[in-house]
Design a protein around this motif. Structure first.
Motif, PDB file in Angstrom:
ATOM      1  N   GLU A   1      90.827  74.425   5.744  1.00  0.00           N
ATOM      2  CA  GLU A   1      90.353  73.124   5.685  1.00  0.00           C
ATOM      3  C   GLU A   1      90.881  72.226   6.612  1.00  0.00           C
ATOM      4  OE1 GLU A   1      89.144  75.318   2.511  1.00  0.00           O
ATOM      5  OE2 GLU A   1      91.037  74.450   2.082  1.00  0.00           O
ATOM      6  N   LEU A   2      91.952  72.743   7.374  1.00  0.00           N
ATOM      7  CA  LEU A   2      92.815  71.737   8.359  1.00  0.00           C
ATOM      8  C   LEU A   2      91.982  71.103   9.329  1.00  0.00           C
ATOM      9  CD1 LEU A   2      96.119  73.407   8.548  1.00  0.00           C
ATOM     10  CD2 LEU A   2      95.624  71.345   7.518  1.00  0.00           C
ATOM     11  N   GLU A   3      90.864  71.920  10.226  1.00  0.00           N
ATOM     12  CA  GLU A   3      90.423  71.021  11.282  1.00  0.00           C
ATOM     13  C   GLU A   3      89.530  70.114  10.822  1.00  0.00           C
ATOM     14  OE1 GLU A   3      88.057  74.242  13.629  1.00  0.00           O
ATOM     15  OE2 GLU A   3      89.967  75.172  14.053  1.00  0.00           O
ATOM     16  N   ARG A   4      88.815  70.382   9.868  1.00  0.00           N
ATOM     17  CA  ARG A   4      88.066  69.141   9.222  1.00  0.00           C
ATOM     18  C   ARG A   4      89.139  67.863   8.821  1.00  0.00           C
ATOM     19  NH1 ARG A   4      84.015  70.499   4.515  1.00  0.00           N
ATOM     20  NH2 ARG A   4      83.545  68.397   4.856  1.00  0.00           N
ATOM     21  N   LEU A   5      90.140  68.351   8.023  1.00  0.00           N
ATOM     22  CA  LEU A   5      91.045  67.113   7.760  1.00  0.00           C
ATOM     23  C   LEU A   5      91.778  66.532   9.065  1.00  0.00           C
ATOM     24  CD1 LEU A   5      92.595  65.816   5.623  1.00  0.00           C
ATOM     25  CD2 LEU A   5      94.313  67.901   5.530  1.00  0.00           C
ATOM     26  N   ARG A   6      92.136  67.258  10.093  1.00  0.00           N
ATOM     27  CA  ARG A   6      92.537  66.677  11.276  1.00  0.00           C
ATOM     28  C   ARG A   6      91.820  65.850  11.939  1.00  0.00           C
ATOM     29  NH1 ARG A   6      97.617  65.220  10.915  1.00  0.00           N
ATOM     30  NH2 ARG A   6      99.335  67.140  10.663  1.00  0.00           N
ATOM     31  N   ALA A   7      90.566  66.163  11.834  1.00  0.00           N
ATOM     32  CA  ALA A   7      89.424  65.250  12.388  1.00  0.00           C
ATOM     33  C   ALA A   7      89.455  63.770  12.285  1.00  0.00           C
ATOM     34  CB  ALA A   7      88.138  65.848  12.469  1.00  0.00           C
ATOM     35  N   GLU A   8      90.054  63.497  11.005  1.00  0.00           N
ATOM     36  CA  GLU A   8      89.725  62.219  10.652  1.00  0.00           C
ATOM     37  C   GLU A   8      91.117  61.576   9.941  1.00  0.00           C
ATOM     38  OE1 GLU A   8      88.397  61.349   6.232  1.00  0.00           O
ATOM     39  OE2 GLU A   8      87.079  62.778   7.295  1.00  0.00           O
TER      40      GLU A   8
END
Length: 243
Positions: A161-168
């Protein structure tokens, strides 16, 4: 990427052993290959838990107290205050908004509060059994947003889930990722379901990786830890070069 003074602190070794003596023996064996240790529920149930934390700090090690505090806010705040006195680095909290707010408000010094999003031992079927009719990624993002609003310093999240989390998320958000399994790991299957390699997790945006069994069960734990440190260092350089 959250600022980390020593990249070797990115590896957090999970001291998931039966007692403090076994934990100390592993720390001595790992020597300078590991600078950051997670002490969790198994050790918390054994004698000498706080003495072990003090011993680790006296050896200039960083300490992640992973007890997933979940109780009425006043009790959680009191527990965090006790841990502040031990100068621990990370503490996990696992609850609703008022619980996270109480933990964040009680911290002092360099102690950082991490909110647990969704355990890496849970998959979509498990979430349905628990009554969560939602995508795990959506739940992780929701939990992370609420943790930030509550004043927490970071989250514990699967690498998936990190890529989605890091995006915002802001760069200052600390991301700690369990469920790390080296590609060549030959350890027997375990209860982790949402796993990722060290390189992939760092590239996805993880600041710290929690690794237990792949090091603890290795024929040479120190060599296994050093191999993961090498993989992490290469991935951090790759991530920085891609910016």
């Amino acid at each position: 990427m959250a600022r980390i003074d020593n990249d070797r602190d990115r590896l957090i070794f999970a001291l998931d052993v039966a007692d403090a003596d076994a934990a100390r023996a592993l720390v001595v064996q790992l020597d300078d290959a590991v600078t950051f240790y997670k002490v969790g529920l198994e050790l918390a149930m054994a004698p000498g838990y706080f003495e072990l934390i003090d011993w680790l700090k006296a050896r200039s090690k960083k300490v992640f107290v992973d007890v997933k505090l979940f109780d009425v806010p006043a009790t959680v705040a009191a527990a965090v205050k006790r841990l502040n006195a031990r100068d621990v680095d990370f503490v996990t909290v696992h609850g609703n908004q008022s619980i996270m707010e109480a933990a964040a408000a009680a911290r002092t010094g360099d102690t950082r509060i991490l909110a647990v999003t969704a355990l890496t031992s849970l998959d979509r079927g498990d979430m349905t059994d628990l009554g969560f009719d939602c995508d795990i990624g959506d739940l992780v993002l929701s939990r992370a947003r609420r943790a930030l609003a509550a004043g927490c310093d970071g989250v514990v999240s699967s690498g998936l889930e990190l890529e989605r989390l890091r995006a915002e998320a802001p760069d200052t958000l600390v991301t700690v990722t369990p469920g790390i399994r080296p590609v060549d790991n030959d350890a027997p299957p375990d209860d982790q379901k949402r796993v990722m390699s060290p390189r992939r997790a760092i590239l996805a945006g993880a600041d710290h990786l929690v690794v237990g069994r792949p090091i603890r069960q290795a024929a040479d734990p120190k060599a296994a830890a050093e191999a993961i440190q090498t993989e992490i260092a290469a991935a951090v350089a790759e991530r920085l070069a891609s910016r």
